[in-house]
Design a protein around this motif. Structure first.
Motif, PDB file in Angstrom:
ATOM      1  N   ASP A 118       0.823  -1.208   0.000  1.00 16.48           N
ATOM      2  CA  ASP A 118       0.000   0.000   0.000  1.00 16.48           C
ATOM      3  C   ASP A 118       0.858   1.260   0.000  1.00 16.48           C
ATOM      4  OD1 ASP A 118      -2.199  -1.627   0.042  1.00 16.48           O
ATOM      5  OD2 ASP A 118      -2.774  -1.189   2.119  1.00 16.48           O
ATOM      6  N   LEU A 119       1.949   1.227   0.735  1.00 17.37           N
ATOM      7  CA  LEU A 119       2.804   2.405   0.803  1.00 17.37           C
ATOM      8  C   LEU A 119       3.521   2.639  -0.524  1.00 17.37           C
ATOM      9  CD1 LEU A 119       3.894   4.719   2.487  1.00 17.37           C
ATOM     10  CD2 LEU A 119       5.638   3.171   3.404  1.00 17.37           C
ATOM     11  N   ARG A 120       4.002   1.579  -1.141  1.00 14.82           N
ATOM     12  CA  ARG A 120       4.635   1.746  -2.458  1.00 14.82           C
ATOM     13  C   ARG A 120       3.648   2.322  -3.469  1.00 14.82           C
ATOM     14  NH1 ARG A 120       7.681  -2.755  -0.636  1.00 14.82           N
ATOM     15  NH2 ARG A 120       5.999  -4.225  -1.129  1.00 14.82           N
ATOM     16  N   ARG A 121       2.399   1.871  -3.387  1.00 14.46           N
ATOM     17  CA  ARG A 121       1.377   2.395  -4.289  1.00 14.46           C
ATOM     18  C   ARG A 121       1.117   3.874  -3.988  1.00 14.46           C
ATOM     19  NH1 ARG A 121      -2.295  -0.842  -2.813  1.00 14.46           N
ATOM     20  NH2 ARG A 121      -1.457  -2.554  -4.058  1.00 14.46           N
ATOM     21  N   ALA A 122       1.039   4.225  -2.705  1.00 14.47           N
ATOM     22  CA  ALA A 122       0.788   5.617  -2.335  1.00 14.47           C
ATOM     23  C   ALA A 122       1.938   6.533  -2.748  1.00 14.47           C
ATOM     24  CB  ALA A 122       0.555   5.713  -0.826  1.00 14.47           C
ATOM     25  N   LEU A 123       3.139   5.979  -2.774  1.00 16.36           N
ATOM     26  CA  LEU A 123       4.321   6.750  -3.193  1.00 16.36           C
ATOM     27  C   LEU A 123       4.542   6.667  -4.705  1.00 16.36           C
ATOM     28  CD1 LEU A 123       6.765   5.739  -0.309  1.00 16.36           C
ATOM     29  CD2 LEU A 123       5.591   7.930  -0.585  1.00 16.36           C
ATOM     30  N   ARG A 124       3.605   6.051  -5.408  1.00 12.73           N
ATOM     31  CA  ARG A 124       3.650   5.916  -6.867  1.00 12.73           C
ATOM     32  C   ARG A 124       4.859   5.115  -7.332  1.00 12.73           C
ATOM     33  NH1 ARG A 124       1.534  11.938  -8.878  1.00 12.73           N
ATOM     34  NH2 ARG A 124      -0.449  11.867  -7.712  1.00 12.73           N
ATOM     35  N   GLU A 125       5.050   3.981  -6.685  1.00 14.51           N
ATOM     36  CA  GLU A 125       6.105   3.030  -7.051  1.00 14.51           C
ATOM     37  C   GLU A 125       7.461   3.721  -7.217  1.00 14.51           C
ATOM     38  OE1 GLU A 125       5.521  -0.076  -6.850  1.00 14.51           O
ATOM     39  OE2 GLU A 125       3.336   0.055  -6.721  1.00 14.51           O
ATOM     40  N   PRO A 126       8.029   4.197  -6.128  1.00 11.38           N
ATOM     41  CA  PRO A 126       9.284   4.965  -6.214  1.00 11.38           C
ATOM     42  C   PRO A 126      10.449   4.107  -6.699  1.00 11.38           C
ATOM     43  CG  PRO A 126       8.831   4.359  -3.937  1.00 11.38           C
ATOM     44  CD  PRO A 126       7.613   3.973  -4.734  1.00 11.38           C
ATOM     45  N   SER A 127      11.489   4.776  -7.159  1.00 10.59           N
ATOM     46  CA  SER A 127      12.672   4.064  -7.657  1.00 10.59           C
ATOM     47  C   SER A 127      13.471   3.420  -6.542  1.00 10.59           C
ATOM     48  CB  SER A 127      13.574   5.035  -8.432  1.00 10.59           C
ATOM     49  OG  SER A 127      13.980   6.121  -7.598  1.00 10.59           O
ATOM     50  N   PHE A 128      13.321   3.911  -5.325  1.00 12.51           N
ATOM     51  CA  PHE A 128      14.069   3.354  -4.193  1.00 12.51           C
ATOM     52  C   PHE A 128      13.270   2.244  -3.521  1.00 12.51           C
ATOM     53  CE2 PHE A 128      11.947   7.327  -2.935  1.00 12.51           C
ATOM     54  CZ  PHE A 128      11.094   6.886  -1.931  1.00 12.51           C
ATOM     55  N   GLU A 129      13.991   1.405  -2.772  1.00 16.44           N
ATOM     56  CA  GLU A 129      13.382   0.280  -2.072  1.00 16.44           C
ATOM     57  C   GLU A 129      12.576   0.767  -0.872  1.00 16.44           C
ATOM     58  OE1 GLU A 129      14.871  -4.083  -0.529  1.00 16.44           O
ATOM     59  OE2 GLU A 129      16.127  -2.340  -0.060  1.00 16.44           O
ATOM     60  N   VAL A 130      11.392   0.198  -0.686  1.00 22.70           N
ATOM     61  CA  VAL A 130      10.555   0.480   0.472  1.00 22.70           C
ATOM     62  C   VAL A 130      10.410  -0.814   1.270  1.00 22.70           C
ATOM     63  CG1 VAL A 130       8.280   1.218   1.288  1.00 22.70           C
ATOM     64  CG2 VAL A 130       9.293   2.304  -0.732  1.00 22.70           C
ATOM     65  N   VAL A 131      10.838  -0.786   2.518  1.00 19.22           N
ATOM     66  CA  VAL A 131      10.852  -1.986   3.360  1.00 19.22           C
ATOM     67  C   VAL A 131      10.084  -1.702   4.643  1.00 19.22           C
ATOM     68  CG1 VAL A 131      12.332  -3.548   4.693  1.00 19.22           C
ATOM     69  CG2 VAL A 131      13.055  -2.779   2.422  1.00 19.22           C
ATOM     70  N   ILE A 132       9.310  -2.679   5.082  1.00 18.63           N
ATOM     71  CA  ILE A 132       8.603  -2.597   6.369  1.00 18.63           C
ATOM     72  C   ILE A 132       9.241  -3.618   7.305  1.00 18.63           C
ATOM     73  CG2 ILE A 132       6.366  -2.575   7.509  1.00 18.63           C
ATOM     74  CD1 ILE A 132       6.585  -0.672   5.107  1.00 18.63           C
ATOM     75  N   ASP A 133       9.514  -3.204   8.536  1.00 18.77           N
ATOM     76  CA  ASP A 133      10.145  -4.104   9.500  1.00 18.77           C
ATOM     77  C   ASP A 133       9.587  -3.812  10.877  1.00 18.77           C
ATOM     78  OD1 ASP A 133      11.845  -6.000  10.642  1.00 18.77           O
ATOM     79  OD2 ASP A 133      13.650  -5.231   9.683  1.00 18.77           O
ATOM     80  N   ASN A 134       9.868  -4.696  11.796  1.00 24.48           N
ATOM     81  CA  ASN A 134       9.496  -4.500  13.193  1.00 24.48           C
ATOM     82  C   ASN A 134      10.321  -3.371  13.799  1.00 24.48           C
ATOM     83  OD1 ASN A 134      10.459  -5.412  16.183  1.00 24.48           O
ATOM     84  ND2 ASN A 134       8.273  -5.753  15.891  1.00 24.48           N
ATOM     85  N   ASP A 135       9.676  -2.525  14.599  1.00 27.73           N
ATOM     86  CA  ASP A 135      10.370  -1.360  15.154  1.00 27.73           C
ATOM     87  C   ASP A 135      11.507  -1.745  16.093  1.00 27.73           C
ATOM     88  OD1 ASP A 135       8.618  -2.301  17.135  1.00 27.73           O
ATOM     89  OD2 ASP A 135       8.052  -0.295  17.828  1.00 27.73           O
ATOM     90  N   ALA A 136      11.311  -2.782  16.897  1.00 27.11           N
ATOM     91  CA  ALA A 136      12.377  -3.187  17.825  1.00 27.11           C
ATOM     92  C   ALA A 136      13.585  -3.731  17.075  1.00 27.11           C
ATOM     93  CB  ALA A 136      11.855  -4.231  18.808  1.00 27.11           C
ATOM     94  N   ASN A 137      13.356  -4.446  15.983  1.00 31.09           N
ATOM     95  CA  ASN A 137      14.475  -4.920  15.173  1.00 31.09           C
ATOM     96  C   ASN A 137      15.310  -3.749  14.665  1.00 31.09           C
ATOM     97  OD1 ASN A 137      13.722  -7.589  15.436  1.00 31.09           O
ATOM     98  ND2 ASN A 137      12.734  -7.723  13.437  1.00 31.09           N
ATOM     99  N   LEU A 138      14.640  -2.724  14.153  1.00 31.58           N
ATOM    100  CA  LEU A 138      15.361  -1.573  13.611  1.00 31.58           C
ATOM    101  C   LEU A 138      16.086  -0.805  14.715  1.00 31.58           C
ATOM    102  CD1 LEU A 138      12.758  -0.281  11.007  1.00 31.58           C
ATOM    103  CD2 LEU A 138      14.821  -1.633  10.582  1.00 31.58           C
ATOM    104  N   ALA A 139      15.455  -0.701  15.879  1.00 28.70           N
ATOM    105  CA  ALA A 139      16.126  -0.028  16.998  1.00 28.70           C
ATOM    106  C   ALA A 139      17.381  -0.785  17.410  1.00 28.70           C
ATOM    107  CB  ALA A 139      15.168   0.105  18.175  1.00 28.70           C
ATOM    108  N   ALA A 140      17.313  -2.112  17.407  1.00 26.87           N
ATOM    109  CA  ALA A 140      18.502  -2.904  17.736  1.00 26.87           C
ATOM    110  C   ALA A 140      19.602  -2.704  16.700  1.00 26.87           C
ATOM    111  CB  ALA A 140      18.136  -4.385  17.846  1.00 26.87           C
ATOM    112  N   LEU A 141      19.229  -2.639  15.417  1.00 27.22           N
ATOM    113  CA  LEU A 141      20.221  -2.361  14.372  1.00 27.22           C
ATOM    114  C   LEU A 141      20.879  -1.008  14.600  1.00 27.22           C
ATOM    115  CD1 LEU A 141      18.373  -3.633  11.168  1.00 27.22           C
ATOM    116  CD2 LEU A 141      20.374  -4.660  12.257  1.00 27.22           C
TER     117      LEU A 141
END
Length: 407
Positions: A180-203
């Motif tokens: 849905d987000l890629r569609r809302a952004l009109r299929e952008p040239s960059f990668e769009v990734v969804i992840d768990n917030d705690a995983n990203l905070a640990a990274l």
């Protein structure tokens, strides 16, 4: 019949070597081509070719000569990355946070906006996230920067396709946020990734800050719910389907209070921020569930500073519950450090003593297996920081911009 491993594709080998050089410069800049060759084992001709490629891509730049060495002065190299940026967005129950960084990790922008996650529709959430992402990409474009990637952190279970399978804190189930987000952004040239917030905070904790490089660490998020991002032996622990780290739904008391997940006695129901607010600030929920936690957490802190006995007892009990839950995690993965994030940072002076005592008492290994508890230094937007860092990590791993961009 052919046996054994097939030869690596030459393009893959070059991409790998480009990443090796880029990582070396990130860690050791300023450095020379000879320094890179000596440290990586690549021959000088190969290093010169790789450096030229990275300069063409505007990922490295030369920064003059150094004469503080034996022999001829050497041209030194540093990260460039002027035309590039990476974006991370953290979705919480009460706010959205966006962070953009350049190739070196220098912060380019940080914005926060109010957001009512729970009770809202998925369509409204996607629109709000897309609007913030578009604003950030527009600001970066005005600076002549192209986006390397956008990563969105969400509290809940996120599968490999970017679908939020369940997020009790947001009230979402089977929301195809990535698509849905890629569609809302009109299929952008960059990668769009969804992840768990705690995983990203640990990274983020593993990549920067006072505990950067710690091989075994845990970041504990605290917003509408509780989650754990786990770095084990230097790698993010995801599990078979990417659902690892849901410590907030570890049952501590089967007869305990109801949890938003539908079960009873979960860590989140006993020690979560909403549970604490309901206990010590009953007036906060008179008009319905709290949708903005920050001012209420500040009220709790103010009363703790004033020595309010009821508040101090509640914080101590919350700390004990956290220590109980973390002991189960410590017995399983033996972290070197556990970092309290989100709104727990604000309340850490009162939570940590009881949590440390309970952790030590319930961990099988002596001295809690060496685990230390501390407040995160990254603040409440750690998942957004980690989201931006994820795109940089992909560049470091060899996913480089395919062509130089105009500045």
């Amino acid at each position: 019949m052919q046996t054994g491993a097939e030869p690596a594709d030459l393009a893959d080998v070059r991409a790998t070597n480009l990443a090796v050089v880029l990582r070396h410069v990130r860690a050791h800049a300023p450095c020379s081509r000879a320094d890179i060759a000596a440290s990586t084992g690549l021959n000088k001709a190969t290093v010169s070719s790789l450096v030229a490629d990275l300069i063409d891509r505007r990922l490295l730049r030369e920064t003059g000569l150094t004469e503080n060495r034996i022999g001829r002065p050497a041209t030194m190299l540093v990260l460039d990355g002027g035309p590039y940026a990476a974006i991370g967005i953290e979705v919480a129950a009460d706010q959205l946070t966006v962070v953009a960084v350049d190739l070196g990790g220098t912060e380019l922008l940080t914005w926060r906006r109010a957001f009512t996650g729970h009770g809202g529709t998925g369509t409204r959430a996607v629109s709000a996230i897309a609007a913030l992402a578009n604003r950030a990409t527009g600001r970066l474009a005005a600076q002549g920067r192209a986006v390397l990637g956008l990563t969105v952190g969400v509290p809940g279970l996120v599968d490999g396709a970017g679908t939020v399978r369940t997020s009790p804190g947001l009230g979402w189930r089977d929301l195809p946020l990535g698509a849905d987000l890629r569609r809302a952004l009109r299929e952008p040239s960059f990668e769009v990734v969804i992840d768990n917030d705690a995983n990203l905070a640990a990274l983020a904790e593993h990549r920067q800050g006072p505990y950067a490089g710690t091989a075994n660490l845990v970041h504990l998020t605290a917003g509408a719910g509780i989650g754990a991002g786990v770095i084990a032996d230097g790698r993010l622990l995801r599990g078979g389907r990417g659902f690892a780290g849901e410590i907030g739904h570890l049952c501590l008391d089967p007869r305990g209070p109801a949890c938003p997940c539908g079960r009873r006695g979960c860590l989140e129901a006993l020690a979560g921020v909403p549970a604490l607010i309901r206990r010590v600030l009953p007036d906060a929920t008179q008009d319905g569930p709290v949708t903005d936690f920050a001012p209420e957490v500040e009220r709790v802190r103010a009363r703790a500073r004033q020595g309010d006995r009821m508040v101090l007892e509640a914080l101590t009990e919350t700390g004990r519950h956290l220590g109980h839950g973390l002991a189960a995690l410590a017995n399983l993965v033996n972290p070197e450090v556990v970092l309290l994030g989100g709104y727990f940072v604000t309340l850490a002076p009162w939570l940590l003593p009881a949590a440390e005592g309970e952790l030590a008492a319930r961990t099988v290994a002596p001295e809690a297996g060496g685990a230390r508890l501390a407040a995160s230094a990254l603040g409440p937007g750690a998942a957004a920081v980690g989201g931006a860092a994820r795109a940089l990590a992909m560049v470091d791993a060899g996913r480089l911009p395919s062509a130089p961009l105009a500045g």
